[in-house]
Design an enzyme around this catalytic site. Sequence first.
Site, PDB file in Angstrom:
ATOM      1  CG  ASN A 155      -0.413  -0.566   2.476  1.00 29.38           C
ATOM      2  OD1 ASN A 155       0.152  -1.663   2.587  1.00 29.38           O
ATOM      3  ND2 ASN A 155      -0.416   0.410   3.530  1.00 29.38           N
ATOM      4  CD  GLN A 183      -3.924  -0.179  -1.618  1.00 32.86           C
ATOM      5  OE1 GLN A 183      -4.223   0.456  -2.713  1.00 32.86           O
ATOM      6  NE2 GLN A 183      -4.105   0.407  -0.181  1.00 32.86           N
ATOM      7  N   GLY A 204     -13.679  -2.762  -1.012  1.00 31.64           N
ATOM      8  CA  GLY A 204     -14.658  -2.195  -1.744  1.00 31.64           C
ATOM      9  C   GLY A 204     -14.081  -0.913  -2.095  1.00 31.64           C
ATOM     10  CG  HIS A 205     -12.394   1.897   1.140  1.00 33.71           C
ATOM     11  ND1 HIS A 205     -11.612   3.011   1.722  1.00 33.71           N
ATOM     12  CD2 HIS A 205     -12.026   0.662   2.034  1.00 33.71           C
ATOM     13  CE1 HIS A 205     -10.489   2.321   2.524  1.00 33.71           C
ATOM     14  NE2 HIS A 205     -10.854   1.031   2.874  1.00 33.71           N
ATOM     15  CB  CYS A 329      -3.020   2.882   9.035  1.00 31.83           C
ATOM     16  SG  CYS A 329      -4.244   2.277   8.128  1.00 31.83           S
TER      17      CYS A 329
HETATM   18  N1  PLP Z   1      -4.632  -4.304   3.344  1.00 32.67           N
HETATM   19  C1  PLP Z   1      -4.104  -3.095   2.618  1.00 32.67           C
HETATM   20  C2  PLP Z   1      -3.041  -3.622   1.640  1.00 32.67           C
HETATM   21  C3  PLP Z   1      -4.703  -2.031   2.870  1.00 32.67           C
HETATM   22  O1  PLP Z   1      -3.928  -0.921   2.112  1.00 32.67           O
HETATM   23  C4  PLP Z   1      -5.827  -1.852   3.438  1.00 32.67           C
HETATM   24  C5  PLP Z   1      -6.292  -0.507   3.594  1.00 32.67           C
HETATM   25  O2  PLP Z   1      -5.644   0.521   3.661  1.00 32.67           O
HETATM   26  C6  PLP Z   1      -6.259  -2.687   4.348  1.00 32.67           C
HETATM   27  C7  PLP Z   1      -5.735  -3.947   4.051  1.00 32.67           C
HETATM   28  C8  PLP Z   1      -7.495  -2.576   5.173  1.00 32.67           C
HETATM   29  O3  PLP Z   1      -8.451  -2.427   4.292  1.00 32.67           O
HETATM   30  P1  PLP Z   1     -10.044  -1.662   4.850  1.00 32.67           P
HETATM   31  O4  PLP Z   1      -9.804  -0.240   5.167  1.00 32.67           O
HETATM   32  O5  PLP Z   1     -11.085  -2.023   4.187  1.00 32.67           O
HETATM   33  O6  PLP Z   1     -10.329  -2.454   6.283  1.00 32.67           O
END
Ligand code: PLP
Length: 391
Positions: A155, A183, A204-205, A329
Amino acid sequence: MENMSKVIYLDNNATTKTDEEVFREMEPYFCGLYGNPSSMHTFGGQVRRKLDEARERVAALIGAASPSEIIFTSCGSESDNAAIMGVLKSSPGKKHIVTTKVEHPAVRNLCKHLAKNGYFVTELGVDKDGMLDLDRLKESVTDDTAIVSIMYANNETGVIFPIDEIAAIVKEKGSVFHTDAVQAVGKIPIDMKSAQIDLLSLSGHKLHAPKGVGALYVKKGTKYSPFIIGGHQEHSRRGGTENVPSIIGLGKACELAGANIEYENTEVKRIRDKLEDKLLELAPNARRNGNKENRLPNTSNISFEYVEGEAILLLLNDLGVCASSGSACTSGSLEPSHVMRAMGVPFTAAHGSIRFSLSRYSTEEEIDVVIQRLPGIITRLRAISPFGRGK
Ligand code: PLP
């Protein structure tokens, strides 16, 4: 911000705009067609059929052999947790997990939690380009390894791991393979029929569906116990009444992502490359983080050495430009991200790392604004930085 109405949104790995076609597809399922898809009556039955269509659309995007391999969840994090916990629960004798140092917190923090609760976790490192050592992976998987969880694409840097090769190694060693493809799905072609992946997470988002919906692919025949225990929804593999409008939105978003995947890998990639090449040329002491070739077409992570990433973000924000330092995050803490640390990016560069993540809505005009304005911002910040003077 100079003009709030004109946002230049280059933070699509954090979240994406819900596509208007997706929204239109969802709308009837709030106030009109609100039946429960598990109900016996016709009113619920028509919702069930639309849910089935969404499952088919998700399965089609990732080339799953059957729509029944798709379980709808509430997000990517739930899919990751469900994959790992669901496999561990179904093989209680095995206590070893293999993962990497660059996973999203949804996997990384779960594995840390499990390490404190009776499991032994091997975290594989990466090289300076963010790539894995596959020989190390081979050595790490043992008869006690319950699951190997390795992300498809990072990500923060967009680096793509050779997932088909990784899956083949894991299967040859007799373990179960999960990949966090949150991603990757929708940005690069994925075909589950040819890959030996047992479980795959998506969200989804990240692909122009709304927030709060995701899916977990579980290959037919994989030993899996439900993570959320409840009713018989999702063929008794995930309790809880389905988030119908969002799942319908996810289905439509997957259909649109499939139709746009070539555009993503040509036009989006072209303007991403332009942005990156120009910034590396025009801003002094700038460097790319992550392997240049094996990368998502939409992501560029650049370090502007001797400058604080947060300061760059604030000044970009004043221009209406949305980007990110590390992942959404991890920002908020001044520690360099775990991904930058794992790649051994020097402290002075890790601090000034900025992630630009584009989408099919990004335009060349937007990219040109950043190319015009950012080098000047870096020069100004460097002049006032205690590390940057004279650099
Ligand atoms: N895994 C990866 C590689 C991500 O980039 C993200 C969100 O940034 C997630 C998991 C978590 O996804 P969600 O925000 O739908 O919980």
